[in-house]
Design a protein around this motif. Structure first.
Motif, PDB file in Angstrom:
ATOM      1  N   PHE A   1       0.937  -1.071   0.302  1.00 22.99           N
ATOM      2  CA  PHE A   1       0.032   0.120   0.131  1.00 22.99           C
ATOM      3  C   PHE A   1       0.919   1.492   0.243  1.00 22.99           C
ATOM      4  O   PHE A   1       1.861   1.393   0.890  1.00 22.99           O
ATOM      5  CB  PHE A   1      -0.747   0.064   1.356  1.00 22.99           C
ATOM      6  N   MET A   2       0.873   2.157  -0.706  1.00 18.80           N
ATOM      7  CA  MET A   2       1.503   3.339  -0.947  1.00 18.80           C
ATOM      8  C   MET A   2       0.755   4.574  -0.619  1.00 18.80           C
ATOM      9  O   MET A   2      -0.371   4.801  -1.113  1.00 18.80           O
ATOM     10  CB  MET A   2       2.005   3.657  -2.390  1.00 18.80           C
TER      11      MET A   2
ATOM     12  N   PRO B   1       1.195   8.707  -0.043  1.00 15.89           N
ATOM     13  CA  PRO B   1       1.993   9.953  -0.627  1.00 15.89           C
ATOM     14  C   PRO B   1       2.237  10.591   0.624  1.00 15.89           C
ATOM     15  O   PRO B   1       1.762  10.565   1.638  1.00 15.89           O
ATOM     16  CB  PRO B   1       1.158  10.462  -1.474  1.00 15.89           C
TER      17      PRO B   1
ATOM     18  N   ARG C   1      -3.839  -0.066   6.574  1.00 13.80           N
ATOM     19  CA  ARG C   1      -3.602   1.286   5.693  1.00 13.80           C
ATOM     20  C   ARG C   1      -3.989   2.598   6.156  1.00 13.80           C
ATOM     21  O   ARG C   1      -3.423   3.379   5.890  1.00 13.80           O
ATOM     22  CB  ARG C   1      -4.684   0.871   4.309  1.00 13.80           C
TER      23      ARG C   1
ATOM     24  N   ILE D   1      -2.057   6.088   7.006  1.00 16.62           N
ATOM     25  CA  ILE D   1      -2.384   7.411   6.644  1.00 16.62           C
ATOM     26  C   ILE D   1      -2.352   8.215   7.844  1.00 16.62           C
ATOM     27  O   ILE D   1      -1.646   9.424   7.866  1.00 16.62           O
ATOM     28  CB  ILE D   1      -3.959   7.449   5.838  1.00 16.62           C
TER      29      ILE D   1
ATOM     30  N   TYR E   1      -6.720  13.924   7.712  1.00 19.79           N
ATOM     31  CA  TYR E   1      -7.009  12.081   7.135  1.00 19.79           C
ATOM     32  C   TYR E   1      -8.024  12.602   5.781  1.00 19.79           C
ATOM     33  O   TYR E   1      -7.743  11.875   4.744  1.00 19.79           O
ATOM     34  CB  TYR E   1      -7.592  11.785   7.876  1.00 19.79           C
TER      35      TYR E   1
ATOM     36  N   GLU F   1      -8.417  14.808   3.984  1.00 15.76           N
ATOM     37  CA  GLU F   1      -7.792  15.661   2.827  1.00 15.76           C
ATOM     38  C   GLU F   1      -6.653  14.465   2.000  1.00 15.76           C
ATOM     39  O   GLU F   1      -6.702  14.716   0.800  1.00 15.76           O
ATOM     40  CB  GLU F   1      -6.565  16.801   3.215  1.00 15.76           C
ATOM     41  N   PHE F   2      -6.232  13.699   2.848  1.00 14.62           N
ATOM     42  CA  PHE F   2      -5.290  12.505   2.003  1.00 14.62           C
ATOM     43  C   PHE F   2      -6.408  11.762   1.076  1.00 14.62           C
ATOM     44  O   PHE F   2      -5.795  11.462   0.126  1.00 14.62           O
ATOM     45  CB  PHE F   2      -4.633  11.392   2.918  1.00 14.62           C
ATOM     46  N   LYS F   3      -7.579  11.578   1.522  1.00 14.49           N
ATOM     47  CA  LYS F   3      -8.478  10.760   0.594  1.00 14.49           C
ATOM     48  C   LYS F   3      -8.842  11.404  -0.575  1.00 14.49           C
ATOM     49  O   LYS F   3      -8.829  11.068  -1.568  1.00 14.49           O
ATOM     50  CB  LYS F   3      -9.763  10.598   1.616  1.00 14.49           C
ATOM     51  N   ASN F   4      -9.034  12.878  -0.267  1.00 16.57           N
ATOM     52  CA  ASN F   4      -9.463  13.501  -1.329  1.00 16.57           C
ATOM     53  C   ASN F   4      -8.364  13.731  -2.520  1.00 16.57           C
ATOM     54  O   ASN F   4      -8.538  13.843  -3.817  1.00 16.57           O
ATOM     55  CB  ASN F   4      -9.792  15.053  -1.053  1.00 16.57           C
ATOM     56  N   CYS F   5      -6.973  13.854  -1.842  1.00 13.15           N
ATOM     57  CA  CYS F   5      -5.888  14.010  -2.681  1.00 13.15           C
ATOM     58  C   CYS F   5      -5.467  12.699  -3.678  1.00 13.15           C
ATOM     59  O   CYS F   5      -4.333  12.758  -4.237  1.00 13.15           O
ATOM     60  CB  CYS F   5      -4.677  14.693  -1.792  1.00 13.15           C
ATOM     61  N   THR F   6      -5.798  11.460  -3.058  1.00 13.19           N
ATOM     62  CA  THR F   6      -5.368  10.306  -3.887  1.00 13.19           C
ATOM     63  C   THR F   6      -6.640   9.266  -4.411  1.00 13.19           C
ATOM     64  O   THR F   6      -6.318   8.386  -5.014  1.00 13.19           O
ATOM     65  CB  THR F   6      -4.790   9.198  -2.638  1.00 13.19           C
ATOM     66  N   ASP F   7      -7.665  10.029  -4.128  1.00 14.35           N
ATOM     67  CA  ASP F   7      -8.779   9.072  -4.807  1.00 14.35           C
ATOM     68  C   ASP F   7      -8.922   9.336  -6.423  1.00 14.35           C
ATOM     69  O   ASP F   7      -8.715  10.556  -6.829  1.00 14.35           O
ATOM     70  CB  ASP F   7     -10.232   9.811  -4.271  1.00 14.35           C
ATOM     71  N   PHE F   8      -9.145   8.108  -7.000  1.00 10.59           N
ATOM     72  CA  PHE F   8      -9.387   8.187  -8.536  1.00 10.59           C
ATOM     73  C   PHE F   8     -10.218   7.092  -8.762  1.00 10.59           C
ATOM     74  O   PHE F   8     -10.464   6.355  -8.343  1.00 10.59           O
ATOM     75  CB  PHE F   8      -7.976   8.319  -9.189  1.00 10.59           C
TER      76      PHE F   8
END
Lengths: 305, 305
Positions: free
Chosen positions: A216-217, A219, A262, A266, A296, A298-305
């Motif tokens: 699991f990566m 950022p 995971r 985060i 936390y 923000e991390f979701k918003n910045c990595t979700d695709f």
């Protein structure tokens, strides 16, 4: 569910492009337990000298940290001083005065021994092993190490981490420990040494969680201003184990909820990022759980695709 | 929906810890168009010498790439040779022979001019501008640049990128262009120069997509073996624009589907990662769309929390 944290409590002198603080509270155990205190109750095992200030005791106690295992002995507290490069990616050590830490023999108060979570900060591997061996009923244990123990105390270190659930190290340490330059192959070799979970910290680039069957990566959080990166890696560790302890996660029987691991990575990244926003532990004086959960997300918003 | 790609078609000599290939097909336009060809039909604008091999023409044509704009002139094709460091994070240029590329004047075939997508590879900014000015009805355009143009052709470069929708550069270039060492502040300054979208490539650490109101972080794919990183950044660009072209994305009116931009960054990372698995363009000889989509899903599995 409570956590035992073992490691250094120290004073640091730090210079970054944003300024210079000649003496402030520091040490791995300090950062780990402060970061973890937002999720669970940490019990610390450490040693300080008779110069250790009451205001620093009060800061730790004010975060609900159990200080029964904070031994106070005659002499001076561990002192470290360093200067960061302009881009903060390198630092030069100016002074290391081990002082009372040189003879640190962790003493576990009786009621610490039945706590289910253990985080062993970066100290001599033999001492890490002695502490773990005194704990009964552990649900999850692991810790950190560094290049010095990897190169000069390799056998002791291997005997120590063989019992751990997780190892938290940075990328250059993982490469040194495994003898592999490729991160994925390095991780596979480290997982053969005992821990079922390996977290490799990559500084500003985040962290990677490795298990035998997946990875699991995460950022690194993009801060607009890094004031002082001292302690960020320890705060990552504190957020990681603190979150897992707070959730009451259990690895008995070899099973673990990987989704929780995971999330723990985060939360570790979140706590590491807050640490860099002010000098030393200053950000934790005002930090709230709501700010943590916002980041936390923000991390979701910045990595979700 | 079709794509025009402008840039170098070259021969490269590459040495990595895995071996040495004295001469193989290379060049930014080659990598971009091959990577994009898995999503859309690329039309290339480039120049080669009379030594350009038929088998290389066949490889490009075999991927459905329109070669009408591939000009052939007397002389030798652009040749570059370099050696990578042991960890592949640095490379030393041994030879740069511009040859026929020295006088490259991009000539757009008539039927290229109405294509809706344009990717300008790293060439002289004035030439990039001339090409874009000849295109009618663009839906999305952007490109790459490098440290040399940033330092020595700054005014030309600023006049050129002012019209672009997106700029794709690496982190050191972003810092150089903006004069900021912090990535987030660097990005804010670059977005003030014109493009509404900035993608900063960070090599093995992935990429970050910046927009005025949000950003998206994609990790680098963890390869077990990096054979040859040559062209990985260009393949990122090819996957990024190729995916968007294939989806028929439209930015007219200033609106764009950010979710599609995020997916495009992941497809860019996927194509960059495949590029490194073999020397030069070799991986693209056998690559399938199914493999690409599998790796896209691996990215999802490795980042979801």
């Amino acid at each position: 569910m409570s956590l035992v944290v073992v490691g250094s409590v120290a004073y640091d002198g730090v210079e970054t492009p944003h300024g210079k603080v000649p003496r402030m509270l520091g040490g791995a155990c300090t950062y780990i337990s402060l970061a973890a205190s937002f999720f669970t109750k940490p019990h610390i095992v450490a040693v300080v000298g008779d110069d250790f200030a009451q205001e620093d005791v009060d800061l730790l106690a004010g975060h609900g940290i159990d200080l029964e295992g904070l031994e106070r002995v005659p002499g001076k507290t561990f002192f470290w001083a360093g200067v960061y490069s302009h881009d903060m990616n390198e630092r030069e050590t100016i002074t290391t005065e081990l002082n009372v830490f040189a003879n640190f023999q962790p003493k576990l108060p009786e009621r610490y021994r039945s706590q289910p979570y253990l985080l062993l900060g970066n100290i001599q591997p033999e001492l890490q092993k002695q502490v773990r061996d005194q704990m009964g009923g552990l649900r999850l244990s692991g810790g950190d190490t560094m290049n010095y123990w990897i190169s000069d105390y390799r056998d002791q270190l291997l005997a120590t981490i063989a019992d751990w659930d997780f190892l938290l190290i940075n990328d250059s340490e993982a490469k040194m420990l495994s003898g592999e330059t490729n991160l994925r192959r390095a991780a596979a070799k480290v997982l053969d040494m005992g821990p079922h979970t390996l977290v490799i910290k990559r500084g500003e680039y985040g962290a990677v969680l490795f298990r035998r069957d997946c990875h699991f990566m995460a950022p690194g959080y993009l801060l607009e201003e890094v004031f002082d990166p001292t302690g960020a890696g320890d705060c990552f560790a504190g957020g990681f184990i603190g979150y897992l302890a707070g959730q009451g996660i259990n690895t008995k029987g070899g099973k673990i909820d990987v989704a929780e691991l995971r999330r723990a990575v985060i939360y570790g990244s979140v706590m590491g990022s807050f640490c860099c926003e002010k000098f030393g532990v200053d950000r934790f004086r005002t930090l709230t759980r709501a700010e943590i959960d916002n980041r936390y997300n923000e991390f979701k918003n910045c990595t979700d695709f």
